[in-house]
Scaffold this motif. Structure first.
Motif, PDB file in Angstrom:
ATOM      1  N   VAL A1188       0.846  -1.205   0.000  1.00 47.11           N
ATOM      2  CA  VAL A1188       0.000   0.000   0.000  1.00 47.11           C
ATOM      3  C   VAL A1188       0.884   1.258   0.000  1.00 47.11           C
ATOM      4  N   ILE A1189       2.020   1.184   0.677  1.00 47.56           N
ATOM      5  CA  ILE A1189       2.933   2.335   0.737  1.00 47.56           C
ATOM      6  C   ILE A1189       3.892   2.339  -0.453  1.00 47.56           C
ATOM      7  N   LEU A1191       3.685   1.185  -3.529  1.00 47.80           N
ATOM      8  CA  LEU A1191       3.176   1.557  -4.857  1.00 47.80           C
ATOM      9  C   LEU A1191       3.101   3.072  -5.052  1.00 47.80           C
ATOM     10  N   PRO A1192       2.425   3.815  -4.134  1.00 48.43           N
ATOM     11  CA  PRO A1192       2.417   5.275  -4.338  1.00 48.43           C
ATOM     12  C   PRO A1192       3.832   5.868  -4.288  1.00 48.43           C
ATOM     13  N   LEU A1193       4.698   5.328  -3.377  1.00 49.61           N
ATOM     14  CA  LEU A1193       6.072   5.841  -3.328  1.00 49.61           C
ATOM     15  C   LEU A1193       6.792   5.575  -4.655  1.00 49.61           C
ATOM     16  N   LEU A1195       5.427   5.467  -7.601  1.00 49.43           N
ATOM     17  CA  LEU A1195       4.971   6.459  -8.591  1.00 49.43           C
ATOM     18  C   LEU A1195       5.672   7.795  -8.354  1.00 49.43           C
ATOM     19  N   PHE A1196       5.754   8.174  -7.077  1.00 51.06           N
ATOM     20  CA  PHE A1196       6.396   9.446  -6.737  1.00 51.06           C
ATOM     21  C   PHE A1196       7.875   9.409  -7.144  1.00 51.06           C
ATOM     22  N   TYR A1197       8.490   8.215  -6.952  1.00 51.48           N
ATOM     23  CA  TYR A1197       9.888   8.009  -7.332  1.00 51.48           C
ATOM     24  C   TYR A1197      10.081   8.257  -8.830  1.00 51.48           C
ATOM     25  N   SER A1284       7.547   2.464   7.019  1.00 54.23           N
ATOM     26  CA  SER A1284       6.371   1.600   6.835  1.00 54.23           C
ATOM     27  C   SER A1284       6.709   0.145   7.147  1.00 54.23           C
TER      28      SER A1284
END
Length: 1611
Positions: A1188-1189, A1191-1193, A1195-1197, A1284
């Motif tokens: 959950v953490i 995947l968004p990280l 994308l941000f990366y 996380s």
């Protein structure tokens, strides 16, 4: 006070922690106050000493002050409230009354500080930020208590106090937020000149710490490719002007101290009076040894304080780095303790996140300060070297080539930059090792020593490998050096190669060097792979040995999660400093001995040993030794490490550097990209992945030892002798007295050298014209040098009155417009300028040049003929309107009539300089009757002095000299009676105006306006490409490697990571094994499986690195071969348009990047990519919810890296492009230093260099900040993953074992480093793959016709008669330009009519500059292809045969005698087509046999580059011998006798008459008397043949030829 100040049962051993009321009201209130009151005096002092100007009152400042007074009032209100409402409790709790007062007084002090900061110009305060932050942190506990109380008892119970506290907290928060912003700039009366100031100056300290101020440029670079104008101005502290002036002061003081020290060691004191020579040598060596140390001291004084502030950050970073394993240990202990309250787990997770973030921030502040200091050091040292090169003596200048000096500012300054970054690693290593051992001993006891033993055993292996690689790299560098040197010569002599059709011979020579170079590289890379495999497996090996010893020495020793994973974390920290320790020791020892690393090499070596791992270091110094010569220079740089291969160029080209595209040079693009971090990681964030450490070690060893060698080289150069300013007495102009006066002067070129001018006494009256004559080598030019103060004055006195202008014998032309070359920094005076241009006979030339006087002149004046260069050089001097003119034979390189014109209009009694004092060195006897005084020099002495008539009457050496030359020339031209022989002796040479192919990009008729605009451009600068590299380039590269290698590489990487996951997972299962009776079962089996998996990974690592290296070598072999073929097949116009530096750069820097940097970058990138995959798999297996953490990280990366890559690639390109002009300018200045000094233009040139360096630093600065910006952002992301992983592990405490948590969290800790390394290595690959693009770009340029044709109709004996026929022949230099030759039809037959005595035709081609004489020769050799019409030789159209078939059957003796380095025989016959007997025969006919027989190696005599070790006349005779050897039926003579004395000229002419009587000889004549006895003369004008007949008939016709003869005083 009833409750104790502190109660652990209430705070720690409880599921609901809290602090006692007493603690809250005392310690928590006092901590921020104590901080403020203790530190405030020091802060006041700091502000007082750093006054930056007054800031006007702003809204921000007003708000802070108002909020401050409100905060203070709360404390006083609370004081009175307690005094009135709670007075009964005061006696028991005095502290309640005191605390609010202390708090309020502290806030008042803070407000006073805000005002004082404003007065002193402090825009953002870290000091107060920390105060407000401490206040808020300390207020959080009472805040929580108040909220809890309000929830339990209701808000109304004590509403006033609740409201007051919450308001107080809100105001504190507001103050904290406001302190994060920067105030406006201090008020200044001076207007801000910066057009685009660096936002760093307007940023708050928080923005500076996190590099947020850089975000604007990243966004701009993402939206559109950055251009030079988008970059910020340099901050004042980073400008050349500021930095160099600071260092110059310190260096001057150091030099004075050094001089005193060497003087105190007088020869007698050291070695007794018997050995003065040895004593002097000893003094010189001691001075050289200590000069590097002095330079280091001066640099430390100037840049030390700022560097120390960075070092402090590094120390703090280390504290946090060692805290992480301790926190991990606490977290794993929590996981093992079933009764531990859950809040502790969350507390440890948060603490780990906080500590990791702080470690990142301090690390990047350290790196930022290092790179800033490094950048400033580079600027400072470049400035010192440049200034030194302007004042160095000629003797010292001879000891270092132009290439070496340029190398000092490119390679050596780069090494110093790297040294700044890696220096701290030296002293920190022992401390880090001691701490690691201490913590490992705590966990594993004495077994920790077994791990150290393993490392010590790994090192000898790496030491042996390093030594071997060092030897191989030396071999490789030798071949690279040879190849680049040869390429440099090929580019300089490309015209000769094409004329003689020698391309294939030189192609084979280059490929021979290349094959040997790649063979050495391949062996070196295989050894390097063993090194990498051993180093990358070292984490596993150390752990394997430590854990093995631990469990085997005592079966009660149990491996639990805490021991295993904390030890692994410590091992990762330990690896880096351990590999550095031996190196740091050897460096320190060598420092102490003071020899500043004379042999750094050794240093290295151990280091290497140590190190080694990266033997790259190796190279190290192989070159180490001294790098004295630049080429080596190269060395290091290059191969070795590729990191900066670029430098490569440098070297050799050394010589030339001309363009520095070389520039590229350091692009090192990566540039430290990694190194910086390198360190970083090295010091590591817990990297279990050894990869992170791999870079640092090798870089650090290499950099430090190389830096010490560089320091020594720089110190040695900066301590070279300088010209003495007092050797010439310069006085203001005075009507009376002599303008030039030398009294009993004795001069030599060096302090210890023999005098080359003796007993010189001469006095020149103001306004007189003095001629200096004498044979070649008699000291004429030396006399002018002595007058300029360029020589060592042994005794006597030299005095000059007024300003001086100087025209050197070899014209020095800048790469600038023609107008800039003439005006040379002076004020523009239009009328005078026109007068000068007209007097110097440049009007016609300006009409020919595409953009008139705005035409750009190529480097070294490549698009001007010899005569044009000399006239521009003369015009520069005349424009100066100086009082004294020193003219070194300016008339020898111009046509006879032009020489006459210049003498009359400029130098002679009626010229524009008639009122000035002129000293003219000349070979032209025709001018002597008109001069006031003649000085006759013989062997450095003035033997006669007087007017022309006086000297003739004396019947001395001068009269004999005149008679001898007159008689030879008269005999030669007896065909013409009645001519004045003296006048015929004017010696000049070719002024071929159009030889240069002013060939800008081809333009069609439609782009005429653009053509006009660009007409003056000649060279095409290397342009920075924009945008991302196209996918096609990657495909091209991988296609050359081949699928057969790519698939095994991918398989090996997958296998390697699978083995790594397996052994780590196996270790966690072992750690979770239950303990039965104090022991674990099957420890031997578990250890065996762990070992087998680890060794399998090591073998896979070796396989992948070897496979990638081999693939890279295959690709680079093909790409280099294609580049070489494409270049040699390019037409001559391509070479005139492309600066040689750009091409050299492709062969050195770009090829080096393809050889080493691309494969290295791919190894790094793939290694990190697969490692990241492994970490994600492990973390997700342990705690799947982390997805959950992650995947968004993720994308941000992707978002952050796309911003970074776009900006970073463009900044690298801009930096590379802006580096070229620095080296070009350096190169140009060093070559023209004597002219610059003579004109007194040093300050202007220094200013220009400063501007160029600043321009380059403008793109370098944002480049390294971009790396920091990326790392801070990505490491924050990585820390979020750590957080996380830890939090989800705590949440799953009931179901997760400590082993799995240890595995997951310790791997997550590695993410921080890996994330930014992936982006950086990817950017690296992208930056370097540009080299493939740049090498391929020459595949699409236009090519010449085929060299040979199949089924060629030529008979082997063609041409048999030598008949040449031109039919309607026309020639254009490029489409759109005027015709160089128009409709030429002429027939040159094998036999003229029977009345001719000669067997074949000798044809002279004459005409003024730009008439098309040389264009005709270029057409016959098809250097330029016909635009219309045909040329037939013996009836065959030359356009229908291969170029080599044509060029090998006809011969030219060119205007410039070009020789290549190699044997004399190779220079005569590169294909070995002739026997030794034939070669000797040709040398005999060329009058060289005696000379060559007297050489030790005879035909194998090594010619130096350009034939520098032969005189000009000898080189000219070698060219004649080439022609005699080929003995073709057609000989073209581009008569080249400019710098040849009359004897050599006569030898050449007589040999041609006797040996080529059977041949058709075409002479492009610049001296009309040469063609007077030819069978036919062709007169050309503006591309047309205007007359053609025998010389006597043409004179009789009284046309063009007659007029030219009259101007040259021949009729």
């Amino acid at each position: 006070m009833h409750d104790k100040a502190h109660d652990w049962n209430r705070t720690w051993y409880t599921p609901n922690p809290d602090l006692t009321q007493c603690f809250q009201n005392t310690v928590l209130v006092w901590v921020p106050c104590i901080y403020l009151w203790v530190c405030a005096p020091f802060y006041f002092l700091y502000l007082y000493c750093h006054d930056r100007g007054h800031i006007r009152m702003s809204c921000l400042c007003c708000t802070k002050v108002v909020l401050g007074f409100l905060l203070a009032s709360f404390g006083f209100v609370e004081f009175f409230y307690i005094l009135l409402e709670r007075h009964s409790e005061i006696q028991q709790h005095t502290v309640f009354l005191v605390s609010p007062v202390i708090r309020s007084l502290s806030v008042v002090l803070a407000v006073l500080l805000i005002q004082y900061e404003r007065r002193q110009g402090c825009r953002s305060s870290v000091f107060l930020f920390i105060y407000w932050l401490l206040s808020i942190v300390c207020a959080l506990v009472p805040l929580r208590a108040k909220i809890q109380l309000a929830v339990e008892e209701g808000f109304s119970s004590d509403a006033v106090r609740y409201a007051a506290f919450f308001s107080y907290f809100a105001l504190l928060l507001a103050e904290l937020v406001l302190s994060c912003f920067a105030d406006q700039r201090p008020f200044s009366t001076e207007p801000n000149k910066e057009t685009n100031p660096c936002p760093d100056q307007d940023a708050s300290f928080l923005s500076k710490i996190l590099f947020w101020w850089f975000t604007g440029l990243v966004v701009k670079g993402y939206r559109k490719p950055l251009k030079a104008e988008d970059l910020w101005s340099l901050r004042k502290d980073d400008t050349s002007e500021k930095i160099i002036s600071d260092l110059e002061q310190e260096w001057t003081m150091e030099c004075a101290r050094l001089q005193q020290k060497t003087d105190s060691l007088s020869p007698t004191a050291t070695l007794g009076s018997k050995m003065p020579d040895q004593a002097q040598l000893l003094r010189k060596l001691q001075k050289e040894q200590s000069s590097g140390f002095c330079l280091l001291r001066a640099l430390a004084r100037v840049f030390g304080p700022y560097f120390l502030s960075g070092t402090l950050c590094l120390v703090v970073h280390d504290v946090f780095m060692f805290s992480i394993p301790q926190v991990l240990s606490l977290l794993l202990a929590f996981m093992s303790d079933a009764d531990a309250p859950l809040w502790k787990g969350y507390f440890y997770a948060a603490l780990m996140f906080l500590v990791s973030c702080m470690q990142s921030l301090f690390n990047h502040q350290y790196m930022y300060s290092c790179f800033t200091v490094g950048m400033r050091v580079k600027t400072a040292v470049m400035g010192l070297v440049y200034r030194k090169s302007l004042v160095i003596t000629n003797a010292a200048r001879r000891t270092c080539t132009v290439g070496e000096i340029v190398n000092l500012v490119s390679a050596d300054t780069q090494k110093l930059m790297d040294f700044v970054v890696y220096f701290n690693a030296v002293w920190l290593a022992p401390i880090e090792i001691t701490l690691c051992l201490f913590f490992l001993w705590q966990h594993l006891g004495p077994s920790a020593l077994a791990g150290i033993a393993t490392i010590i055993l790994i090192f000898p292996l790496n030491g042996v490998i390093a030594k071997q690689r060092s030897k191989l790299q030396e071999v490789q560098m030798k071949h690279t050096d040879g190849r680049i040197k040869l390429m440099n010569e090929i580019l300089n002599g490309i015209k000769i190669l094409k004329f003689y059709a020698w391309e294939k011979a030189f192609l084979e020579r280059v490929l021979g060097y290349r094959a040997k170079e790649l063979k050495a590289l391949k062996k070196s890379q295989i050894l390097y792979s063993i090194s990498i495999a051993s180093f990358n497996s070292s984490t596993f090996l150390i752990a394997f040995v430590m854990f093995g010893v631990y469990v085997l020495i005592d079966e009660r020793n149990v491996l639990d999660a805490q021991k295993v994973f904390v030890s692994m974390a410590l091992i990762n920290i330990l690896k880096t400093p351990l590999s550095l320790l031996p190196f740091s020791m050897s460096t320190t020892m060598q420092h102490s001995t003071g020899t500043l690393l004379t042999h750094s090499d050794t240093a290295l070596q151990h280091s290497t040993g140590t190190e080694l791992t990266h033997s790259d270091t190796a190279l190290q110094h192989s070159t180490g030794t001294e790098l004295t010569h630049s080429d080596t220079a190269l060395q290091h740089s290059t191969g070795t490490e590729l990191t900066h291969s670029d430098t490569a160029l440098q070297h050799s080209t050394g010589t030339e550097l001309t363009h520095s595209d070389t520039a590229l040079q350091h692009s090192t693009g990566t540039e430290l990209t990694h190194s910086d971090t390198a360190l970083q990681h090295s010091t590591g964030t817990l990297l279990t992945h050894s990869e992170a450490t791999k870079i640092p070690n090798r870089l650090i060893h290499r950099h430090n030892s190389q830096a010490l060698v560089s320091l020594k080289r720089l110190g040695k150069f900066l301590c070279q002798e300088e010209l003495k300013s007092d050797s010439v007495d310069r006085k203001p102009l005075h009507p009376a007295g002599s303008s030039v006066l030398v009294e009993n002067g004795t001069f030599s070129w060096s302090r210890d050298g023999a005098p080359c001018l003796k007993r010189i006494s001469v006095s020149v009256a103001r306004g007189s014209l003095v001629a200096v004559v004498g044979h070649v080598g008699s000291g004429k030019s030396s006399l002018l040098s002595a007058l300029l103060g360029e020589m060592e004055k042994k005794n006597g006195r030299v005095s000059l009155q007024g300003s001086v202008a100087y025209v050197p014998q070899q014209a020095w032309i800048q790469n600038a417009t023609l107008r800039d070359n003439i005006v040379f920094g002076q004020e523009r005076k239009e009328r005078w300028y026109q007068q000068v241009v007209e007097a110097c006979a440049l009007v016609d030339d300006l009409e020919i040049l595409p953009a008139g006087d705005e035409t750009e002149i190529g480097e070294k004046g490549l698009n001007l003929s010899g005569g044009q260069k000399q006239r521009v050089s003369l015009a520069r001097a005349v424009y100066r309107e100086a009082d004294v003119y020193l003219l070194d034979d300016p008339l020898s390189a111009v046509d006879a009539h032009v020489g006459q014109h210049i003498f009359e209009k400029v130098i002679g009694p009626k010229g524009v300089l008639r009122d000035r004092t002129r000293v003219l060195v000349t070979h032209g006897l025709s001018y002597l009757p008109q001069v006031d005084l003649i000085l006759v020099l013989v062997d450095g002495e003035i033997t006669e002095m007087g007017s022309y008539q006086e000297l003739l009457n004396r019947q001395g050496a001068f009269a004999e000299f005149i008679r001898a030359y007159t008689s030879t020339e008269c005999k030669e031209s007896s065909a013409h009676k009645g001519e004045s022989c003296v006048h015929k002796l004017v010696k000049e040479c070719g002024d071929t105006g159009s030889t240069s192919l002013q060939n800008v990009e081809p333009s069609s008729e439609t782009d005429q306006p653009q053509a006009a605009k660009d007409a003056g451009k000649l060279t095409e600068a290397d342009r920075a490409k924009t945008g991302r590299v196209k996918m096609a380039i990657y495909m091209e590269y991988f296609k050359t490697i081949g699928l057969a290698l790519i698939l095994p590489i991918i398989f090996l990487y997958v296998f390697q990571q699978a083995a790594s996951i397996s052994y780590n997972y196996w270790l966690s299962m072992w750690a979770d094994d239950p303990v039965v009776n104090g022991t674990q079962l099957d420890t031997d089996f578990k250890l065996g499986v762990y070992g087998a998996l680890g060794f399998a990974q090591g073998i896979a690592i070796f396989g992948t690195t070897v496979a990638i290296s081999v693939g890279g070598i295959i690709a680079s072999r093909h790409l280099h071969q294609d580049l070489l073929h494409n270049m040699l097949r390019s037409p001559m116009s391509f070479f005139e348009r492309t600066p040689s530096g750009n091409l050299l750069n492709r062969f050195s820097k770009e090829v080096d990047a393809i050889d080493c940097m691309i494969p290295d970058g791919l190894k790094m990138m793939l290694g990190y990519l697969f490692k990241l995959l492994e970490i994600c798999i492990i973390v997700l297996l342990a705690t799947p919810i982390t997805a959950v953490i992650i995947l968004p990280l993720g994308l941000f990366y992707g978002f952050i890296q796309s911003f970074y890559v776009a900006t970073s690639c463009q900044l690298r390109r801009l930096e590379s492009v802006s580096r070229s002009p620095i080296y070009t300018h350096f190169n140009e200045t060093v070559q023209g230093a004597s002219v610059i000094r003579a004109f007194g233009e040093q300050p202007r040139f220094i200013l220009q260099t400063n501007q160029r360096v600043d321009e380059n630093q403008k793109s370098y600065f944002p480049r390294f900040v971009a790396t920091r910006w990326l790392a801070v952002n990505l490491e924050f992301l990585g820390n979020c993953i750590v957080l996380s992983a830890a939090i989800f592990s705590v949440m799953g405490k009931g179901i997760l074992s400590p082993g799995i948590v240890g595995l997951s969290v310790s791997h997550a800790l590695q993410v921080t480093g890996i994330l930014s390394w992936i982006v950086r290595s990817w950017t690296d690959v992208e930056n370097n793959i540009v080299s493939v693009e740049r090498v391929k770009e020459y595949a699409d340029t236009p090519k010449e016709a085929a060299w040979t044709l199949e089924n060629s109709p030529l008979s082997p004996a063609w041409p048999q008669t030598g008949t040449i026929e031109l039919r309607g022949y026309g020639l254009q230099y490029r489409k759109g330009l005027e015709w160089a030759l128009k409709d030429i039809s002429i027939h040159i037959q094998e036999r003229e009519k029977a009345r001719e005595l000669r067997a074949a035709d000798t044809v002279g081609i004459v005409g003024r500059t730009g008439a098309g004489k040389s264009s005709l020769a270029l057409g016959i050799f098809r250097i330029l292809e016909a635009a219309k019409g045909e040329i037939y030789i013996d009836g065959i159209n030359i356009a229908e045969i291969g170029l080599h078939e044509l060029r090998t059957r006809i011969t030219i003796i060119p205007q410039d005698p070009v020789l290549f380095s190699g044997t004399l025989r190779m220079n005569l016959d590169p294909f070995d087509a002739y026997s030794d007997e034939e070669v000797w025969n040709s040398l005999e006919l060329a009058h060289l046999k005696n000379f060559v027989s007297g050489l030790p190696d005879r035909l194998n005599h090594e010619c130096s580059e350009g034939g520098e070790n032969l005189s000009l006349g000898q080189r000219q005779l070698v060219c004649l011998a080439r022609a005699l050897l080929r003995k073709t039926k057609i000989l073209v003579l581009d008569e080249a006798t400019a710098a040849v004395d009359l004897e050599t000229d006569n030898l050449i002419q007589s040999t041609i008459r006797s040996q080529f009587e059977e041949c058709t000889v075409l002479t492009i004549a610049h001296r009309l008397n040469t063609v007077m006895d030819y069978t036919r003369v062709i007169v050309m004008d503006k591309g047309l043949i205007v007359e053609s007949d025998s010389p006597s008939n043409l004179i009789g016709q009284r046309g063009h030829f007659y007029r030219m003869c009259r101007e040259a005083s021949l009729v």
